[in-house]
Design an enzyme around this catalytic site. Structure first.
Site, short mmCIF file in Angstrom:
data_model
loop_
_atom_site.label_atom_id
_atom_site.label_comp_id
_atom_site.label_asym_id
_atom_site.label_seq_id
_atom_site.Cartn_x
_atom_site.Cartn_y
_atom_site.Cartn_z
N ASP A 204 0.83 -1.20 0.00
CA ASP A 204 0.00 0.00 0.00
C ASP A 204 0.87 1.26 0.00
OD1 ASP A 204 -2.78 1.05 0.46
OD2 ASP A 204 -1.87 1.87 2.29
N GLU A 228 1.52 -0.32 -4.88
CA GLU A 228 0.43 0.58 -5.26
C GLU A 228 1.01 1.97 -5.52
OE1 GLU A 228 -3.34 3.15 -3.78
OE2 GLU A 228 -1.64 2.71 -2.49
C1 ABC Z 1 -11.25 7.69 4.24
C2 ABC Z 1 -12.70 7.68 3.76
C3 ABC Z 1 -12.84 8.46 2.47
C4 ABC Z 1 -12.31 9.86 2.66
C5 ABC Z 1 -10.86 9.78 3.12
C6 ABC Z 1 -10.30 11.17 3.40
O1 ABC Z 1 -10.78 9.02 4.33
O2 ABC Z 1 -13.09 6.33 3.55
O3 ABC Z 1 -14.21 8.48 2.10
O4 ABC Z 1 -12.38 10.55 1.43
C7 ABC Z 1 -7.77 3.79 3.51
C8 ABC Z 1 -9.23 3.44 3.39
C9 ABC Z 1 -10.05 4.64 2.95
C10 ABC Z 1 -9.77 5.84 3.85
C11 ABC Z 1 -8.25 6.10 3.87
C12 ABC Z 1 -7.86 7.27 4.75
O5 ABC Z 1 -7.59 4.92 4.34
O6 ABC Z 1 -9.37 2.40 2.44
O7 ABC Z 1 -11.42 4.31 3.00
O8 ABC Z 1 -10.43 6.97 3.32
O9 ABC Z 1 -8.24 7.02 6.05
C13 ABC Z 1 -4.25 3.32 -0.53
C14 ABC Z 1 -5.36 2.26 -0.40
C15 ABC Z 1 -6.57 2.90 0.24
C16 ABC Z 1 -6.22 3.23 1.70
C17 ABC Z 1 -4.90 3.88 1.84
C18 ABC Z 1 -4.47 4.29 3.16
C19 ABC Z 1 -4.00 3.92 0.79
O10 ABC Z 1 -5.59 1.65 -1.62
O11 ABC Z 1 -7.72 2.10 0.22
O12 ABC Z 1 -7.26 4.10 2.22
O13 ABC Z 1 -3.90 3.11 3.75
C20 ABC Z 1 -3.60 8.46 -2.24
C21 ABC Z 1 -2.46 7.52 -1.87
C22 ABC Z 1 -2.83 6.07 -2.12
C23 ABC Z 1 -4.14 5.72 -1.40
C24 ABC Z 1 -5.21 6.68 -1.93
C25 ABC Z 1 -6.57 6.43 -1.30
O14 ABC Z 1 -4.81 8.04 -1.64
O15 ABC Z 1 -1.31 7.87 -2.61
O16 ABC Z 1 -1.80 5.25 -1.62
N1 ABC Z 1 -4.54 4.32 -1.58
C26 ABC Z 1 -3.93 11.51 -6.57
C27 ABC Z 1 -2.63 11.32 -5.80
C28 ABC Z 1 -2.59 9.95 -5.15
C29 ABC Z 1 -3.81 9.77 -4.28
C30 ABC Z 1 -5.03 9.90 -5.17
C31 ABC Z 1 -6.34 9.66 -4.42
O17 ABC Z 1 -5.05 11.19 -5.77
O18 ABC Z 1 -1.54 11.47 -6.66
O19 ABC Z 1 -1.43 9.83 -4.37
O20 ABC Z 1 -3.76 8.46 -3.66
O21 ABC Z 1 -6.50 10.60 -3.43
C32 ABC Z 1 -4.39 11.13 -11.83
C33 ABC Z 1 -3.02 11.34 -11.27
C34 ABC Z 1 -2.93 10.72 -9.89
C35 ABC Z 1 -4.02 11.31 -8.99
C36 ABC Z 1 -5.37 11.09 -9.64
C37 ABC Z 1 -6.53 11.60 -8.80
O22 ABC Z 1 -5.39 11.66 -10.95
O23 ABC Z 1 -2.05 10.76 -12.14
O24 ABC Z 1 -1.67 10.95 -9.33
O25 ABC Z 1 -3.95 10.67 -7.73
O26 ABC Z 1 -4.50 11.76 -13.07
#
Ligand code: ABC
Ligand code: CA
Length: 468
Positions: A204, A228
């Protein structure tokens, strides 16, 4: 050889809390929201027939460690990413014995098991003071970076040392740059893999830990690893592949979305340039990436388009383009939820319907893929070769098959010629896996077949012996 074996899998992504109950199905039990709903490891073990009927050969399960028990505005840690104790298992999912039993059942069926793991953070509910003593093993303030939330995902330092989350749930960022912390994680992962006999890892939050952390960690794990790397740029992802064997294929995901699921749809020519050529220019081996069109962090395809031809095209892309396909639970039942948690509805609401139209469509495509891999051992390592391209159509060849994608939608019809390479001395008989229509190419090589694309539907044509 572990990598070779992973390349020939079709992975089924499970959210442990939302897949199956331990003892029996309750199709009317709650299946939505942000609280634990009751899925377990024993539940998964009980439903392996279902996964095998679909044709998947490996499973990926949620993080297994004990999470914080708080009920927050984002609900509970039902997804498993809010760790509290890395040395204990999540009691909501079962006991250590249950987990050992699950992996054994998986292996008895000659399937593989991948576990999701988090090394970047532990979790704390709220903005208040933190009681470090409840965390294991990182039970002191000095084990974490200061509380400062990530602002800019494109700033490496911010991204690696900042905290994810917010004042509702803060993801306490572990000092993974410290040698003692790295030593702990290397021993931890070695023990974890050995104890449960996992075959692979999904790491992750890869972008949030400095790259040098990974090589010795992965060596200690000694199993195949997907990272990831949540980023759409193949150059960015390619850079991480110098530190880990593989990555979840976000670059392909975003191109699929743009070509099939979002308006205005980009042309298939652009899709080919970006999803195929640009990827190959930046990623040493695209056949090792973990392909997906849905997961627990992004809206489901049916949430973005309701056109069934476009949906089927995304599925055909997922299963036949270079890379390892990952099916996310619920895809086979046409779940259509949007952002988290709507995309995470529990599977029991579907009654695990193996007669569902989409279950059968997917099952057929996955089984055909497996047959191709058996007959053509180089299937998984051979890059697709473009055989036709225009604004709405892209056809490619891989060993034993020709795959035709179309993003015109269900109101579109096309006709185009594709040249088929004829095996020496034999006549290529290609069969449409749905209609069983036969396309015969004469031995004069190269020879051409005329394809008719009806209602924008994708085509999969395989050497006819594959379907026998
Ligand atoms: C909770 C709530 C959500 C609420 C959030 C603030 O808090 O459930 O409703 O919005 C876990 C849980 C989630 C929880 C989070 C935080 O923890 O599953 O339910 O959300 O408490 C991994 C996992 C994911 C997990 C975590 C944390 C990490 O798969 O399930 O969440 O252990 C970032 C991270 C990535 C992470 C993801 C959710 O957030 O880097 O590791 N996933 C951009 C950024 C990314 C970012 C992404 C989403 O937005 O660059 O780094 O990911 O926020 C493209 C670009 C991308 C861009 C996208 C949007 O557009 O190329 O770079 O991504 O064009
Ligand atoms: Ca970090």
């Amino acid at each position: 050889q572990s990598t070779q074996r992973w390349k020939s899998q079709c992975i089924y992504q499970i959210l442990t809390d939302r897949f199956a109950f331990s003892d029996e199905d309750h199709s009317n039990a709650p299946s939505t929201g942000r609280m634990y709903l009751g899925g377990t490891w024993r539940g998964i073990a009980r439903k392996l027939d279902y996964i095998q009927a679909l044709g998947c050969t490996a499973i990926w399960i949620s993080p297994i460690v004990k999470n914080i028990e708080d009920v927050t505005d984002y609900g509970q840690g039902y997804h498993g990413y809010w760790a509290q104790d890395l040395l204990d298992v999540n009691p909501h999912f079962g006991t250590k014995q249950d987990l050992i039993h699950l992996v054994k059942q998986v292996h008895d069926r000659n399937m593989l098991c991948m576990v999701d793991i988090v090394v970047n953070h532990m979790a704390h509910a709220g903005s208040g003071e933190i009681d470090y003593s409840k965390y294991c093993p990182f039970n002191s303030e000095a084990d974490y970076h200061p509380r400062k939330y990530v602002q800019n995902y494109d700033d490496t330092v911010d991204c690696e040392t900042g905290w994810l989350g917010d004042d509702t749930v803060g993801l306490m960022d572990i000092r993974t740059e410290e040698p003692r912390v790295q030593k702990f994680f290397q021993n931890w992962i070695r023990d974890l893999v050995q104890m449960y006999h996992f075959d692979g890892l999904r790491i992750d939050t890869v972008k949030h830990v400095h790259r040098e952390f990974y090589p010795p960690f992965i060596e200690a794990a000694n199993v195949f690893t997907f990272g990831e790397v949540f980023h759409g740029d193949p150059k960015f992802v390619g850079d991480y592949l110098r530190y880990m064997p593989s990555s979840i294929n976000y670059p392909l995901y975003y191109q699929i979305r743009k070509a099939f699921a979002q308006l205005p749809r980009m042309s298939m020519k652009e899709f080919y340039e970006k999803a195929v050529l640009e990827a190959r220019a930046n990623i040493p081996d695209t056949t090792i990436l973990g392909n997906f069109i849905e997961n627990h962090d992004v809206p489901r395809i049916l949430n973005m388009t309701s056109d069934s031809s476009l949906l089927l095209n995304t599925l055909v892309t997922l299963l036949y383009i270079d890379g390892i396909p990952i099916v996310f639970q619920g895809q086979e039942q046409m779940f259509f939820g949007g952002d988290d948690p709507e995309n995470r509805n529990a599977l029991w609401s579907s009654q695990y319907d193996t007669t569902h139209f989409m279950f059968n469509v997917l099952s057929k495509m996955i089984h055909v893929r497996q047959s191709l891999i058996e007959k053509f051992p180089d299937f998984c390592t051979t890059l697709s070769r473009c055989v036709y391209l225009d604004d709405y159509n892209f056809a490619f060849e891989r060993p034993g098959c020709i795959v035709c994608l179309c993003n015109g939608g269900s109101n579109s019809n096309f006709q185009y010629p594709v040249s088929v390479s004829v095996e020496q001395g034999s006549v290529a008989r290609l069969m449409d896996i749905w209609t069983e229509e036969i396309f015969e190419a004469s031995p004069s090589s190269p020879s051409t077949v005329n394809l008719i694309v009806d209602a924008g539907l994708p085509k999969v044509l395989v050497q006819s012996s594959i379907l026998r």
